[in-house]
Design a protein around this motif. Sequence first.
Motif, short mmCIF file in Angstrom:
data_model
loop_
_atom_site.label_atom_id
_atom_site.label_comp_id
_atom_site.label_asym_id
_atom_site.label_seq_id
_atom_site.Cartn_x
_atom_site.Cartn_y
_atom_site.Cartn_z
N MET A 29 94.33 -22.08 72.05
CA MET A 29 95.84 -22.04 71.81
C MET A 29 96.55 -20.79 72.54
O MET A 29 97.37 -21.17 73.18
CB MET A 29 95.95 -21.66 70.47
N LEU A 30 95.83 -19.67 72.50
CA LEU A 30 96.41 -18.55 73.53
C LEU A 30 96.16 -18.78 74.95
O LEU A 30 97.40 -18.41 75.67
CB LEU A 30 95.36 -17.44 73.12
N ALA A 31 95.52 -19.38 75.29
CA ALA A 31 95.40 -20.11 76.88
C ALA A 31 96.67 -20.73 77.03
O ALA A 31 97.39 -20.85 78.10
CB ALA A 31 94.18 -21.04 77.28
N GLU A 32 96.84 -21.80 76.23
CA GLU A 32 98.18 -22.71 76.19
C GLU A 32 99.36 -21.71 76.46
O GLU A 32 100.19 -22.20 77.08
CB GLU A 32 98.28 -23.62 75.08
N LEU A 33 99.40 -20.91 75.50
CA LEU A 33 100.84 -20.15 74.98
C LEU A 33 100.57 -19.49 76.85
O LEU A 33 102.04 -19.13 77.17
CB LEU A 33 100.50 -19.10 74.12
N LEU A 34 99.73 -18.71 77.39
CA LEU A 34 99.87 -17.86 78.46
C LEU A 34 100.09 -18.69 79.48
O LEU A 34 100.85 -18.22 80.58
CB LEU A 34 98.53 -17.05 78.65
N GLU A 35 99.54 -19.94 79.65
CA GLU A 35 99.81 -20.87 80.73
C GLU A 35 101.45 -21.04 80.77
O GLU A 35 101.95 -21.10 81.95
CB GLU A 35 99.10 -22.16 80.78
N LYS A 36 102.16 -21.33 79.85
CA LYS A 36 103.44 -21.63 79.72
C LYS A 36 104.38 -20.38 80.25
O LYS A 36 105.25 -20.65 80.60
CB LYS A 36 103.89 -22.11 78.55
N SER A 37 103.66 -19.20 79.91
CA SER A 37 104.26 -17.97 80.53
C SER A 37 103.91 -17.46 81.84
O SER A 37 104.28 -16.33 82.24
CB SER A 37 103.89 -16.70 79.45
N SER A 38 103.27 -18.17 82.41
CA SER A 38 102.58 -18.09 83.89
C SER A 38 101.68 -16.73 84.00
O SER A 38 101.71 -16.31 85.15
CB SER A 38 104.03 -17.77 84.70
N ARG A 39 101.01 -16.37 82.95
CA ARG A 39 100.30 -15.57 82.98
C ARG A 39 98.80 -16.07 83.56
O ARG A 39 98.03 -16.12 82.54
CB ARG A 39 100.21 -14.54 81.71
N LEU A 40 98.75 -16.51 84.72
CA LEU A 40 97.70 -17.36 84.95
C LEU A 40 96.31 -16.75 85.14
O LEU A 40 95.31 -17.37 85.01
CB LEU A 40 97.99 -18.13 86.29
N GLU A 41 96.19 -15.49 85.54
CA GLU A 41 94.76 -14.87 85.64
C GLU A 41 94.25 -14.62 84.23
O GLU A 41 93.08 -14.94 84.17
CB GLU A 41 95.15 -13.44 86.17
N GLU A 42 95.13 -14.41 83.07
CA GLU A 42 94.48 -14.35 81.96
C GLU A 42 94.09 -15.73 81.37
O GLU A 42 93.15 -15.96 80.81
CB GLU A 42 95.58 -13.65 80.79
#
Length: 611
Positions: A216-229
């Motif tokens: 779920m956290l990875a989904e959220l960050l992908e939508k925020s373009s925080r791709l390294e995380e």
Amino acid sequence: MKQDILTRTKKRKAETLLQENRLTEAKELCEQVFQVNRVDPETLVLLGTVYRRLGNYSEAENACRQAVQINPRYAEAYQALGAALQCQGRMQEALACYQEAIRLKPNLLEAHFLQGDTLRESGQLAQATECYRTVLRLNPVHVPALCNLGGTLAGLHQFDEATICLNKANQLQPGTAPILCNMARILEQLGRPQEAEARCREALQHDPQAVDAISMLAELLEKSSRLEEVRELTKRGLGLAPGHIGLEVVAAKLARRENRNQDANALAETALARNPTADKRNDLHYLLGQLYDRLNEPTRAFAHFSEGNRLTALATSITDRGNYLRRIEIIRDQFHATLLADKSCETIVDDEKSPVFLVGFPRSGTTLLEQILDSHPQLQALSEPPTVAAMGQAHERIVTRRSEAATAFTDAEIRELRDAYFSEAGRHLRRRHLKHEPGRMLIDKMPLNLVEAHFIWRVFPRAKFILAIRHPCDVCLSCFMQNFTLNQAMSTFTSLEETAAAYAAVMSLWQEFTKSLPFRYHMIRYEDLVENMEHETRRLLEFLDIEWSDAVLEHVEHAKRRGMIGTPSYHQVTQPIYKSAKYRWKRYARELEPVMNTLKPFIEYFGYVES
């Protein structure tokens, strides 16, 4: 007698080992008991449950079927058989088993719960909620039922009741990862991504190996373009749970971001083959449709979009898809009724700086325009805030106070409506009280506020509108290709015919508005914007009386810094402007044939006849 006592003791011990998740020891003990008595249905059910927990689903099914044959009235045997079938993705067979278990033993709580899970995984959300409610009538503090009911209600966009369920579950079992993840999902859908992220991180503080929270956290960050995380989280999660479908979906989206379309396609096809739950299956069909579109395979792409839309329609509680079209007709009638009163609106004192309203049919380039304008230092763009809805609620309060019907607003009522607007806008602004800052301008982007343009104009008669236009065929096709969060309007996008009907209703209403009222609006075509972004943006800024700034040329980097973008095009506006979506509809001309007569008048009206 001594043998019976020994057997019962071993069975109780096996049950304890199962509860403690010591599955290998439980299996060995069950098999010992089974060797002594091969016709004991209790032992077979226990053995089947252990096999299922170990992932040996076919052996679990065989053991439970034997139990049913020995005692056809043993409700728990049907329940255990249903669980084994559910794990194999045989949902209809599983549902039949749960229904038989409930028929034999109506208060068999776990059968109701598992039936709810099966319906939820199949995408039948409304039916699933009834099963969870039954569980809670039997046991009001059943935490898994509270958690799953909350998550299912969230999928139906019944956020208030969902939040109540999840808060209660969290009070009973604080820090439980599935509960916190469901809370995060609601917060994301309500446009509060930072709070959603905090819930996921809270879950991981309690349980660092909670793979669903990682996903779920990875989904959220992908939508925020925080791709390294995202890459780190995906690697970590798949290390803990190889084949986790949620993480495979994120991995596929990462590959899509990097234009590794073949890799993304392979990841998505692999995830789909794992028989995911309905929500993930839905997501994967839309993703595969977009990937096959990129790979220039329109027939396969359209098949995936069609299946995604079928699942979307199945999951929604909005059953009457004519509601939005009826709403437009009501707005049309109200417009005609107030037309005479509107003639005097221009005399109202405009003592507040009017916002600019960015409108258009969805998928007409409004998100791209929003990012370009928001990158200008003199502009602040709001992404789909419910500001006009807040004005609508204030209008309802005004009407209920009146002793007699009135069409025109008083000056006091206009101020009340504006206060409602700016109060709601203030909740969404990164820099509050923007309206009082000289030289700054608020851009309110909500595409389908287009149908409310007459109401907006009555409250803000000096407001400017930006009308985003794109070829009607491309607009309707693109709406059909997106996995929207459904509301009354978006529910029409699950078929091309309904999408085209909605487009015609919306744009014909705009035509009526502009024929009768002195709107100040600037029309910008998506195709022109992607061909010559600087030229079209200069023209738009001139309309807004805003000086040029080179900052708008850096809108891609600005979008990345801005964080989560809550529209389906979030991954596109963080890339340089591309032209591949221009006149995409021509590759789908055969599929669009049924709606061409509906769209033809608007193709001509907006000057796309030769396109």
